[in-house]
Structure formats: structure tokens, C-alpha cells
Motif scaffolding. Structure first.
Motif, PDB file in Angstrom:
ATOM      1  N   HIS A  24       0.788  -1.235   0.000  1.00  0.00           N
ATOM      2  CA  HIS A  24       0.000   0.000   0.000  1.00  0.00           C
ATOM      3  C   HIS A  24       0.818   1.282   0.000  1.00  0.00           C
ATOM      4  O   HIS A  24       0.257   2.362  -0.150  1.00  0.00           O
ATOM      5  N   GLY A  25       2.132   1.181   0.223  1.00  0.00           N
ATOM      6  CA  GLY A  25       2.960   2.370   0.341  1.00  0.00           C
ATOM      7  C   GLY A  25       2.953   2.912   1.754  1.00  0.00           C
ATOM      8  O   GLY A  25       2.107   2.542   2.574  1.00  0.00           O
ATOM      9  N   VAL A  26       3.881   3.791   2.035  1.00  0.00           N
ATOM     10  CA  VAL A  26       4.025   4.329   3.384  1.00  0.00           C
ATOM     11  C   VAL A  26       2.805   5.167   3.773  1.00  0.00           C
ATOM     12  O   VAL A  26       2.340   5.110   4.915  1.00  0.00           O
ATOM     13  N   GLN A 105      11.676  -1.284   1.233  1.00  0.00           N
ATOM     14  CA  GLN A 105      12.872  -0.532   1.615  1.00  0.00           C
ATOM     15  C   GLN A 105      12.953   0.844   0.950  1.00  0.00           C
ATOM     16  O   GLN A 105      13.126   1.851   1.644  1.00  0.00           O
ATOM     17  N   PRO A 106      12.847   0.939  -0.385  1.00  0.00           N
ATOM     18  CA  PRO A 106      12.930   2.292  -0.982  1.00  0.00           C
ATOM     19  C   PRO A 106      11.777   3.196  -0.551  1.00  0.00           C
ATOM     20  O   PRO A 106      11.960   4.395  -0.375  1.00  0.00           O
ATOM     21  N   GLU A 107      10.599   2.616  -0.363  1.00  0.00           N
ATOM     22  CA  GLU A 107       9.450   3.405   0.122  1.00  0.00           C
ATOM     23  C   GLU A 107       9.764   4.030   1.478  1.00  0.00           C
ATOM     24  O   GLU A 107       9.541   5.210   1.696  1.00  0.00           O
ATOM     25  N   LEU A 108      10.269   3.187   2.382  1.00  0.00           N
ATOM     26  CA  LEU A 108      10.563   3.669   3.729  1.00  0.00           C
ATOM     27  C   LEU A 108      11.702   4.686   3.727  1.00  0.00           C
ATOM     28  O   LEU A 108      11.656   5.685   4.453  1.00  0.00           O
ATOM     29  N   PHE A 109      12.718   4.441   2.905  1.00  0.00           N
ATOM     30  CA  PHE A 109      13.842   5.376   2.877  1.00  0.00           C
ATOM     31  C   PHE A 109      13.406   6.724   2.302  1.00  0.00           C
ATOM     32  O   PHE A 109      13.775   7.779   2.825  1.00  0.00           O
ATOM     33  N   ASN A 110      12.602   6.702   1.251  1.00  0.00           N
ATOM     34  CA  ASN A 110      12.111   7.968   0.683  1.00  0.00           C
ATOM     35  C   ASN A 110      11.212   8.697   1.676  1.00  0.00           C
ATOM     36  O   ASN A 110      11.242   9.928   1.760  1.00  0.00           O
TER      37      ASN A 110
END
Length: 196
Positions: A24-26, A105-110
Motif C-alpha cells: 500500500h505504500g508508506v 525498503q525504498p518506500e521507507l527510505f524515501n
């Protein structure tokens, strides 16, 4: 026994967070949705993680342990180049086996970059420091500090780039081929220089 239960529950929430963020995305990863995915009451989540940021950081902590696992597959007499390429291959194979983490991982980092730059910096620095600490245990007589730092940074950047590209194309054969090209570049950087 209660401590073991809390640790298992904590792990359940971390895994549920990864799943929810990947799906679902962050922005839509609410604590209510995460608790439901973990099959736990919302109060239990808030007891173990005071904020959603604490929960997101726990996901990053999971990622820190992965490079250490690569040491189990490295020979004791490994060079910097052997170690770096071995860790890169191990990390990529780990992400293939855990596609939800690769997506999260990239979702959370962004998210961290936008909402908590200090956390983003901390996560990035810890990733590089973790790799550097592995290299510093190598039996080589002299490891150049600048080279160890450069190889560590490049390794983290290669993993991040390869994982993001794979999240787009989802072609495992292509990812493996691209990983081997990345290993060649990493090996060239990490190999001892001879002067003539």
C-alpha cells in the motif's frame, strides 16, 4: 517467557509493516492496518512501538543484519574484493527471496528523506558502517581506510540501485546479470593496485 512473547510479537509487527508498506505504500501504512496484518490488537502495537517512526526504524534494523549473514558464506582468507562481491551477491539473493522487503525498503527510505532527514542519514550511515566493520575484520595486512570506505559506499549504492531496478522489471535473470556486472566493477575498485 513474557519477554520471548514480546520479541516474537515485535517481529510479527515488523513483518506486517513490510507487507503493508510493500502493498500500500508508506502513506497508507497506518498503525491500524499494520496491527490487522499482524493479527494483533492495535494496543499491542502501540505498547511495543510508541510511534510509527519507531516501527519503521525496526524495519531498517532488520536490514542491518543481512550483510553480517554474508560472512557465513565467505572464506576466512577472503580479500576485500572477494568479500565485497560475496556480500553484494548475498544481499541481492536475499532481496530476491524477500520481495516484499525489496519493495518496502525504498518506500521507507524515501519517506524518511522527506519526513525525518536525520533518520534517513542515520540509516544510510549505519548501512555503510556495517559494511565497513565487516571489511575491517578481513585478514589482509593493510587495508587502506579510504579504499574500505569507497568500497563500502559503492556496495550500498549498488544494492540500492539494483533493488530499485528489479522492483521495476521483476526479471530475476536480468537482476543476476546486472549483479555480476556490478560485481566486476566492485572487484576492480577493491582489488589491490600494483605499481610499476
Amino acid at each position: 517467557m513474557a519477554r520471548l512473547g514480546a520479541e516474537l510479537r515485535r517481529q510479527d509487527f515488523v513483518e506486517a509493516t513490510v507487507k503493508v508498506v510493500a502493498e500500500h505504500g508508506v502513506a497508507k501504512a497506518t498503525t491500524r492496518r499494520i496491527a490487522a496484518a499482524a493479527g494483533s490488537p492495535l494496543a499491542s502495537l502501540h505498547y511495543l512501538f510508541h510511534t510509527k517512526e519507531d516501527l519503521f526504524y525496526a524495519v531498517f534494523e532488520l536490514l542491518y543484519s543481512v550483510p553480517q549473514q554474508a560472512l557465513e558464506h565467505s572464506p576466512a582468507s577472503a580479500t576485500l574484493a572477494d568479500s565485497a562481491t560475496g556480500i553484494l551477491r548475498h544481499l541481492i539473493n536475499w532481496f530476491i527471496a524477500h520481495p516484499e522487503v525489496a519493495a518496502a525498503q525504498p518506500e521507507l527510505f524515501n519517506w524518511a528523506l522527506r519526513n525525518d532527514p536525520e533518520l534517513a542519514n542515520k540509516v544510510y550511515v549505519q548501512a555503510i558502517d556495517g559494511i565497513e566493520s565487516i571489511f575491517r575484520e578481513l585478514p589482509e595486512d593493510q587495508l587502506d581506510d579510504h579504499l574500505v570506505m569507497a568500497v563500502s559506499r559503492l556496495l550500498v549504492q549498488l544494492v540500492d540501485g539494483l533493488v530499485v531496478a528489479w522492483c521495476v522489471h521483476r526479471d530475476n535473470d536480468r537482476l543476476q546479470a546486472e549483479t555480476e556486472y556490478a560485481c566486476q566493477a566492485l572487484s576492480l575498485l577493491a582489488s589491490p593496485r600494483t605499481t610499476s
